[in-house]
Scaffold this motif. Structure first.
Motif, PDB file in Angstrom:
ATOM      1  N   HIS A  18      58.745  91.907  66.450  1.00 23.76           N
ATOM      2  CA  HIS A  18      58.748  91.752  64.994  1.00 23.76           C
ATOM      3  C   HIS A  18      60.171  91.729  64.455  1.00 23.76           C
ATOM      4  N   LEU A  19      61.030  92.592  65.004  1.00 24.86           N
ATOM      5  CA  LEU A  19      62.423  92.619  64.550  1.00 24.86           C
ATOM      6  C   LEU A  19      63.143  91.319  64.875  1.00 24.86           C
ATOM      7  N   SER A  20      62.816  90.740  66.034  1.00 25.21           N
ATOM      8  CA  SER A  20      63.504  89.513  66.448  1.00 25.21           C
ATOM      9  C   SER A  20      63.174  88.336  65.535  1.00 25.21           C
ATOM     10  N   HIS A  21      62.016  88.402  64.884  1.00 21.70           N
ATOM     11  CA  HIS A  21      61.674  87.344  63.925  1.00 21.70           C
ATOM     12  C   HIS A  21      62.493  87.496  62.652  1.00 21.70           C
ATOM     13  N   ASP A  22      62.790  88.747  62.286  1.00 17.82           N
ATOM     14  CA  ASP A  22      63.608  88.994  61.091  1.00 17.82           C
ATOM     15  C   ASP A  22      65.088  88.754  61.358  1.00 17.82           C
ATOM     16  N   PHE A  23      65.511  89.057  62.605  1.00 16.65           N
ATOM     17  CA  PHE A  23      66.923  88.890  62.979  1.00 16.65           C
ATOM     18  C   PHE A  23      66.988  88.086  64.284  1.00 16.65           C
ATOM     19  N   PRO A  24      66.706  86.792  64.229  1.00 23.68           N
ATOM     20  CA  PRO A  24      66.546  85.993  65.453  1.00 23.68           C
ATOM     21  C   PRO A  24      67.814  85.823  66.281  1.00 23.68           C
ATOM     22  N   ILE A  26      70.241  88.188  66.733  1.00 21.67           N
ATOM     23  CA  ILE A  26      70.777  89.438  67.278  1.00 21.67           C
ATOM     24  C   ILE A  26      70.222  89.641  68.683  1.00 21.67           C
ATOM     25  N   THR A  27      71.116  89.850  69.637  1.00 22.16           N
ATOM     26  CA  THR A  27      70.723  89.983  71.034  1.00 22.16           C
ATOM     27  C   THR A  27      71.093  91.359  71.577  1.00 22.16           C
ATOM     28  N   VAL A  28      70.627  91.648  72.782  1.00 21.46           N
ATOM     29  CA  VAL A  28      70.954  92.921  73.434  1.00 21.46           C
ATOM     30  C   VAL A  28      72.467  93.101  73.574  1.00 21.46           C
ATOM     31  N   PRO A  29      73.220  92.076  74.040  1.00 24.09           N
ATOM     32  CA  PRO A  29      74.683  92.247  74.096  1.00 24.09           C
ATOM     33  C   PRO A  29      75.294  92.557  72.733  1.00 24.09           C
ATOM     34  N   ASP A  30      74.754  91.956  71.666  1.00 27.44           N
ATOM     35  CA  ASP A  30      75.257  92.252  70.320  1.00 27.44           C
ATOM     36  C   ASP A  30      75.065  93.732  69.986  1.00 27.44           C
ATOM     37  N   VAL A  31      73.888  94.254  70.305  1.00 24.08           N
ATOM     38  CA  VAL A  31      73.582  95.662  70.009  1.00 24.08           C
ATOM     39  C   VAL A  31      74.493  96.577  70.813  1.00 24.08           C
ATOM     40  N   ILE A  32      74.694  96.257  72.099  1.00 25.49           N
ATOM     41  CA  ILE A  32      75.552  97.096  72.946  1.00 25.49           C
ATOM     42  C   ILE A  32      76.981  97.113  72.411  1.00 25.49           C
ATOM     43  N   ARG A  33      77.497  95.927  72.062  1.00 22.96           N
ATOM     44  CA  ARG A  33      78.861  95.858  71.522  1.00 22.96           C
ATOM     45  C   ARG A  33      78.985  96.661  70.229  1.00 22.96           C
ATOM     46  N   THR A  34      77.976  96.567  69.381  1.00 20.75           N
ATOM     47  CA  THR A  34      77.997  97.295  68.113  1.00 20.75           C
ATOM     48  C   THR A  34      77.999  98.804  68.350  1.00 20.75           C
ATOM     49  N   ARG A 139      66.822  84.312  69.720  1.00 22.66           N
ATOM     50  CA  ARG A 139      65.452  83.803  69.663  1.00 22.66           C
ATOM     51  C   ARG A 139      65.412  82.411  69.031  1.00 22.66           C
ATOM     52  N   SER A 140      66.418  82.113  68.193  1.00 26.02           N
ATOM     53  CA  SER A 140      66.445  80.798  67.543  1.00 26.02           C
ATOM     54  C   SER A 140      66.917  79.705  68.495  1.00 26.02           C
ATOM     55  N   GLN A 141      67.549  80.138  69.619  1.00 24.98           N
ATOM     56  CA  GLN A 141      68.016  79.178  70.623  1.00 24.98           C
ATOM     57  C   GLN A 141      67.647  79.706  72.005  1.00 24.98           C
ATOM     58  N   PRO A 142      66.367  79.712  72.354  1.00 27.55           N
ATOM     59  CA  PRO A 142      65.939  80.276  73.633  1.00 27.55           C
ATOM     60  C   PRO A 142      66.575  79.559  74.817  1.00 27.55           C
ATOM     61  N   PHE A 143      66.752  80.325  75.895  1.00 31.50           N
ATOM     62  CA  PHE A 143      67.382  79.764  77.085  1.00 31.50           C
ATOM     63  C   PHE A 143      66.506  78.684  77.699  1.00 31.50           C
ATOM     64  N   SER A 144      67.125  77.587  78.074  1.00 32.87           N
ATOM     65  CA  SER A 144      66.462  76.554  78.857  1.00 32.87           C
ATOM     66  C   SER A 144      67.510  75.902  79.740  1.00 32.87           C
ATOM     67  N   GLU A 145      67.065  75.234  80.758  1.00 29.53           N
ATOM     68  CA  GLU A 145      67.985  74.591  81.698  1.00 29.53           C
ATOM     69  C   GLU A 145      68.914  73.631  80.966  1.00 29.53           C
TER      70      GLU A 145
END
Length: 347
Positions: A18-24, A26-34, A139-145
């Motif tokens: 649910h949070l990822s939809h509100d803040f698409p 923000i990633t785990v590395p972003d949280v760790i750096r913060t 989440r707005s740019q999911p990983f793909s090959e």
């Protein structure tokens, strides 16, 4: 390691989804750096406020009795007697919460455990790895090959794990082989250590999801064959950083060995201590800085998450080195000479 997410992780996953939809973005590395940046900022804030620094930043010989506000010097002033006579306040009560110094060992047990745990999860694409990895890309740019940011090579990723495991295993050995101590440390220092050594192993791989996705999963043989390919010639990035890492590690080991045999609370005279009083702190900073450079990709000099972690280490140890220098000057006066705490002419 698990076929399905454990029930607790499923509940957390629902919240994060649910949070990822509100803040698409923000990633785990972003949280760790913060988190690392906030922790470093908190230490700098405390260092700038004597009412906090005198109570919470002292460590070991630089720790002052609860209720004093004299910085790191260790010398009592006239106001100390007055303060001691007054009723202790909430800050004094908080500063009095301590744990045995021997619990320092827990940091390295934790670091070794998490490093091995994440390595195993990565190799088998375990459920806990998949859970965290799902939030490592926007989440707005999911990983793909072919659609992802530059990522570290398998060679870099494996070296980061090997180097960090080597460092923390050595520190664990040093802690276990050191004589027992009756001293104590503030519970906040203990919490910061647990925080750092939980997040750092995670930081080793959260920017390498595209690389990890290439690890074959069809059989144990193919995984072993893939790992064999990681043993390659040093790259232009790892060629200089590996020697620096091991030189700093060896210097730190020598310093710790010397300090362990030094008479308690006497001034060090080893050549490593001729210009600065805390060369072992300097070595620690270089160790983590070398890991940050080792993990850099593309045109980036460093891996962003590991660089912020190294900055956190530099702040913590810089403040501690300043406290050590002030303590040595107060106790030994002119014997300290022109030696600085960490960086000549600065700290």
């Amino acid at each position: 390691m698990f076929d399905h997410l454990p029930h607790d992780l499923e509940a957390i996953n629902d919240i994060l989804h649910h949070l990822s939809h509100d803040f698409p973005n923000i990633t785990v590395p972003d949280v760790i750096r913060t988190l690392f940046a906030l922790a470093a900022g908190s230490v700098l804030l405390a260092a700038g406020l004597p009412v906090l620094g005198s109570r919470f930043l002292g460590y070991g010989k630089t720790a002052l009795p609860t209720g004093t506000a004299t910085g790191y010097s260790g010398k009592a002033t006239t106001s100390d007697a007055t303060m001691e006579s007054k009723k202790k306040g909430p800050l004094d009560w908080l500063a009095g919460l301590t744990v045995p110094h021997s619990w320092f060992t827990h940091f390295y047990f934790l670091a070794v455990f998490w490093t091995i745990f994440w390595a195993a999860q990565i190799l088998v694409h375990g459920s806990v790895y998949k859970f965290v990895a799902a939030y490592c890309e926007p989440r707005s740019q999911p990983f793909s090959e072919g659609n992802h940011s530059p990522t570290m090579s398998p060679h870099q990723l494996s070296l980061l794990f090997i180097c960090f495991l080597t460092q923390t295993s050595r520190r664990l050995y040093e802690q276990l082989s050191s004589p027992p101590s009756s001293s104590r440390m503030w519970i906040g220092h203990y919490a910061i250590g647990l925080f750092f050594y939980t997040l750092l192993p995670l930081s080793l791989w959260t920017n390498a999801i595209p690389t990890i996705s290439l690890i074959p999963q069809d059989s144990a043989f193919s995984t072993i064959f893939y790992l064999q390919r990681l043993i390659t010639s040093p790259s232009l990035r790892t060629l200089p950083t590996l020697p620096i890492f091991f030189l700093a590690s060896g210097l730190q080991r020598d310093c710790h060995t010397y300090l362990a045999g030094l008479k308690k609370y006497s001034i060090p005279e080893h050549p490593f201590f001729s210009r600065i009083l805390c060369p072992h702190y300097a070595a620690e900073i270089v160790i983590y800085a070398s890991l940050a450079v080792m993990g850099g990709v593309g045109g980036r000099v460093v891996d962003g998450t590991l660089a912020v972690a190294a900055g956190f280490v530099a702040v913590i140890l810089g403040v501690a080195a300043r406290g050590n220098r002030e303590w040595y000057k107060a106790k030994f006066g002119e014997k300290v000479g022109k030696r600085w705490g960490l960086v000549p002419g600065w700290v």
